[in-house]
Scaffold this active site. Structure first.
Site, PDB file in Angstrom:
ATOM      1  N   TYR A   1      36.279  -7.806  23.449  1.00 17.16           N
ATOM      2  CA  TYR A   1      35.484  -9.030  23.324  1.00 17.16           C
ATOM      3  C   TYR A   1      34.707  -9.279  24.617  1.00 17.16           C
ATOM      4  CZ  TYR A   1      34.051 -13.665  21.857  1.00 17.16           C
ATOM      5  OH  TYR A   1      33.299 -14.753  21.498  1.00 17.16           O
TER       6      TYR A   1
ATOM      7  N   SER B   1      31.419 -10.775  16.803  1.00 14.39           N
ATOM      8  CA  SER B   1      30.643 -11.828  17.438  1.00 14.39           C
ATOM      9  C   SER B   1      30.154 -11.357  18.812  1.00 14.39           C
ATOM     10  CB  SER B   1      31.478 -13.114  17.516  1.00 14.39           C
ATOM     11  OG  SER B   1      30.689 -14.237  17.796  1.00 14.39           O
TER      12      SER B   1
ATOM     13  N   ASP C   1      26.548 -16.883   7.489  1.00 10.01           N
ATOM     14  CA  ASP C   1      26.929 -17.073   8.888  1.00 10.01           C
ATOM     15  C   ASP C   1      25.833 -17.869   9.588  1.00 10.01           C
ATOM     16  OD1 ASP C   1      27.704 -16.975  11.522  1.00 10.01           O
ATOM     17  OD2 ASP C   1      28.117 -14.823  11.543  1.00 10.01           O
TER      18      ASP C   1
ATOM     19  N   HIS D   1      30.962 -16.774   9.404  1.00 10.94           N
ATOM     20  CA  HIS D   1      31.281 -16.067  10.640  1.00 10.94           C
ATOM     21  C   HIS D   1      32.708 -15.514  10.648  1.00 10.94           C
ATOM     22  CE1 HIS D   1      30.187 -14.943  14.673  1.00 10.94           C
ATOM     23  NE2 HIS D   1      31.250 -15.508  15.181  1.00 10.94           N
TER      24      HIS D   1
END
Length: 722
Positions: A487, A567, A651, A686
């Site tokens: 991430y 993301s 999203d 999302h």
């Protein structure tokens, strides 16, 4: 989703920084892909960023409401979905994932007044059900069953807030995973759902009055056409129970600060209304007003924008906050509201060598959650900051919980890990006693798998920790299928977390590798800032170094190595695979931020990411963004890894056109036989609120894709699952 045209007023303010070229109405001719990918037209769109001319041939894909884009998405799905679901391993994996998901899941209880609340799922229910009990040994009653809100399970609870005396519950309902939701109110005692329905809400909490007559919340402005505009900031309103939304009173707004978003909080003693104002992810401000003085002006309580301030609780005349101001790893301070002087604050819990991520208050005790090398430690303090005890934990894992009313008699927490599905403990505050309340029974053997941490050096010599999860029988022969997940942003920490689909990966003989990249919150605000704006390349370097370490230490080789992220993690995957395409066999960027020059345009929330990424409107920040933006760094004639780009057309957090444009560019530029698939879920957002059946189907497609592209050895897979 607000399209670019709705932001022309904003761009006018910065005229001269970016000169937009005209979009040609005539598409450029494009040869049919030799790999069978659906054809994507291009347009003559160029933009001038501070003297640099940037082509944007797929700009038309940003028009999410057009029939043309819808037809293009349908063609992509018609190409990708059969390609995935006809893979040899898909049916077997879907069946196995269904078995692994089919176990009773119980959420961590929390107490308000004389009631306990918790979420639970019998196994394969689309959405978790909220239950309540009047005692821990009493029969549970259903408060809200989201499964009854829609036939396909795509209506979900976004968030809930029980009123102080547990008379009401306010709950937000999301449709198909959208961040847009509406607030409803239910009388817990009678079971009646009240008439009110509050629209125009995203991300907002609900702050109840102590007398339960109403609550504060934040919503976006409504235009004359009835639509709510998320390109502008939210304002705080008060809603009185029994009244229509149109009668709600505007409480707090910042029209002169278009990037500031205010959210309400009522202090636990019922004396103050706090307004938390956010703008980005590294600092915020707090304003206050006595609840007894309706209409009085708000006072700037914390307005230096010198760190994060999270309200914890109130004690006598003092308000306690967790903050990173002058303490990048976090500490707790108290502000004396009876003292208006400059020195009205004091330190309650000083900064530690470990990162203080959150603090909860229950019955006069503070539960301080720390991260030590990205796994949990919990210290219990009194409200004067004296350490009462450190919570004994059963191993390396993640603790969550300590929620509910600050006046509750006891509290609960959950301990879980990569191969620990969860143990829920009850902590009795007065006795300072911990007992096991519930333990998850998972339908598979987990003992054969182990978790450990290694330390590797990144490009600049910084030491990065990485979790490795795999079978105890794994051989370091360089042939293990390995999934590198990351991430690296927004101060978010990757800690040991149980996910049923990961067990299926381990049963395939796979190795799971999760590094704690810079940009995350594992080691405090300095670690976070080391991976933001001009430093963002550092995050990609950390990820690449993790891949090289796994290969060098014989866990895997480049033909067996895949990368995955969601993301901001989708950006990580997109940037890494375009910088080092030869290093990976497969890549799965999910709901990724992939066009770094235009990410901030869809709505005010996206523009708030400027504190993380920077903005292309600024010349120096544009240069850094352009250097790594995945959409702008795909190059013709490059052999890219086998790639599965996934997103959802509902999203409205990370616009799906990021994935559309990236997939189109990859398909146009791919120079070898590796597939590039775009799979768009048309009934999700999302990620939040995704029904169980959809999670299973998505995971089966993902693992079947990697099973083929990494050429997973069936014999090794079978031995790993025994």
């Amino acid at each position: 989703m607000t399209r670019y045209s709705s932001l022309k007023a904003l761009l006018a303010v910065i005229s001269g920084a970016i000169i937009l070229g005209a979009c040609s109405s005539q598409p450029e001719p494009q040869q049919k892909s030799p790999y069978g990918f659906p054809e994507t037209k291009t347009v003559n769109q160029t933009d001038n960023y501070h003297g640099t001319i940037v082509a944007d041939p797929y700009r038309w894909l940003e028009n999410l409401n057009s029939d043309e884009v819808e037809q293009w998405v349908n063609r992509q799905n018609t190409f990708s979905t059969p390609s995935l679901q006809q893979l040899p391993a898909y049916s077997e994996l879907k069946q196995r994932l269904t078995e692994l998901w089919n176990y009773k899941k119980i959420g961590t209880p929390f107490q308000y007044a004389n009631r306990y609340f918790y979420f639970a799922n019998d196994g394969l229910q689309s959405q978790d059900i909220l239950y309540t009990m009047t005692a821990l040994d009493s029969a549970p009653e259903i408060v809200i069953d989201p499964n009854k809100l829609s036939e396909d399970g795509t209506l979900s609870l976004a968030r809930i807030q029980v009123s102080p005396n547990a008379k009401y519950i306010a709950y937000s309902v999301s449709e198909k995973g959208s961040d847009w939701n509406h607030i409803r109110v239910k009388n817990i005692e009678s079971g009646d759902v009240l008439s009110e329905r509050i629209e125009g809400v995203k991300f907002s909490n609900v702050a109840w009055l102590p007398n339960e007559n109403g609550f504060y919340y934040s919503r976006y402005p409504q235009h004359a056409n009835g639509k709510y505009d998320d390109s502008e900031p939210v304002s705080v309103y008060f809603h009185r129970i029994g009244r229509s939304q149109k009668d709600d009173e505007l409480i707090f707004a910042l029209p002169e600060q278009p990037s500031w978003n205010p959210y309400p909080e009522v202090t636990h003693d019922g004396r103050y209304l706090l307004i938390n104002v956010s703008s980005g992810y590294d600092a915020n401000a707090v304003f206050s007003r006595p609840l007894s003085e309706d209409g009085a002006p708000f006072t700037g309580l914390l307005t230096k924008w010198d760190g994060q301030y999270d309200y914890v609780t109130s004690h006598n005349s003092k308000l306690l906050f967790r903050t990173t101001a002058q303490a990048p790893r976090g500490r707790v301070i108290a502000i004396d509201m009876s003292d208006t002087g400059d020195n009205n604050w004091s330190e309650i819990i000083p900064e530690n060598t470990h990162t203080l991520t959150s603090v909860s208050a229950v019955n006069g005790q503070l539960f301080a959650h720390y991260l030590q090398n990205a796994h949990s430690r919990v210290g219990i303090f009194n409200q004067q900051g004296q350490l009462l005890q450190e919570l004994a934990l059963p191993g390396i894992g993640t603790v969550s919980g300590f929620n509910g009313s600050p006046s509750a008699d006891d509290t609960f927490f959950n301990f879980s890990g990569f191969t620990e599905p969860g143990k829920i403990y009850r902590y009795q505050v007065e006795q300072q006693r911990t007992t096991l309340w519930q333990e998850v029974e998972f339908p598979a053997e987990l003992e054969p798998y182990e978790t450990h941490q290694v330390i590797y050096e990144s490009k600049d010599g910084t030491e990065i920790p990485m979790f490795l999860v795999h079978s105890e029988s794994v051989e370091l022969d360089g042939t293990n299928p390995t999934l590198l997940y990351g991430y690296g942003g927004f101060n978010i920490s990757l800690t040991p977390e149980f996910k049923a689909d990961r067990i299926a990966w381990l049963e395939m003989g796979g190795v799971l590798a999760i590094p704690n990249l810079r940009g995350g919150g594992e080691f405090g605000e300095q670690w976070h800032q080391a991976g933001t704006k001009a430093n963002k390349q550092t995050v990609f370097d950390d990820f690449i170094a993790a891949a090289e370490w796994l290969i060098k230490n014989n866990y895997t080789n480049r033909d067996k190595l895949a990368i995955h992220g969601r993301s901001n993690g989708g950006l990580l995957v997109g940037a890494t695979m375009t910088q080092r395409p030869e290093l990976f066999a497969a890549a799965i960027p999910t709901v990724g931020v992939l066009d770094m020059l235009r990410y901030h345009l869809p709505n005010a929330n996206a523009r708030g990411w400027g504190s993380e990424f920077g903005l292309s409107e600024n010349a120096d920040e544009f240069a850094a963004l352009y250097e790594y933006s995945p959409v702008h760094n795909t190059k013709a004639g490059t052999c890219y890894p086998a790639t599965l780009v996934t997103t959802a057309n509902n999203d409205n957090r990370v616009a799906p056109w990021h994935s559309y444009k990236f997939a189109a560019a990859l398909q146009a530029n791919q120079s070898c036989d590796n597939p590039v698939l775009l799979n768009v879920e048309t009934r999700a957002g999302h990620g939040a609120g995704t029904p169980t059946w959809m999670k299973i189907e998505s995971a089966a497609e993902k693992w079947a894709f990697l099973h083929k592209e990494l050429n997973v050895n069936k014999e090794k897979r079978s031995s790993a699952s025994q």
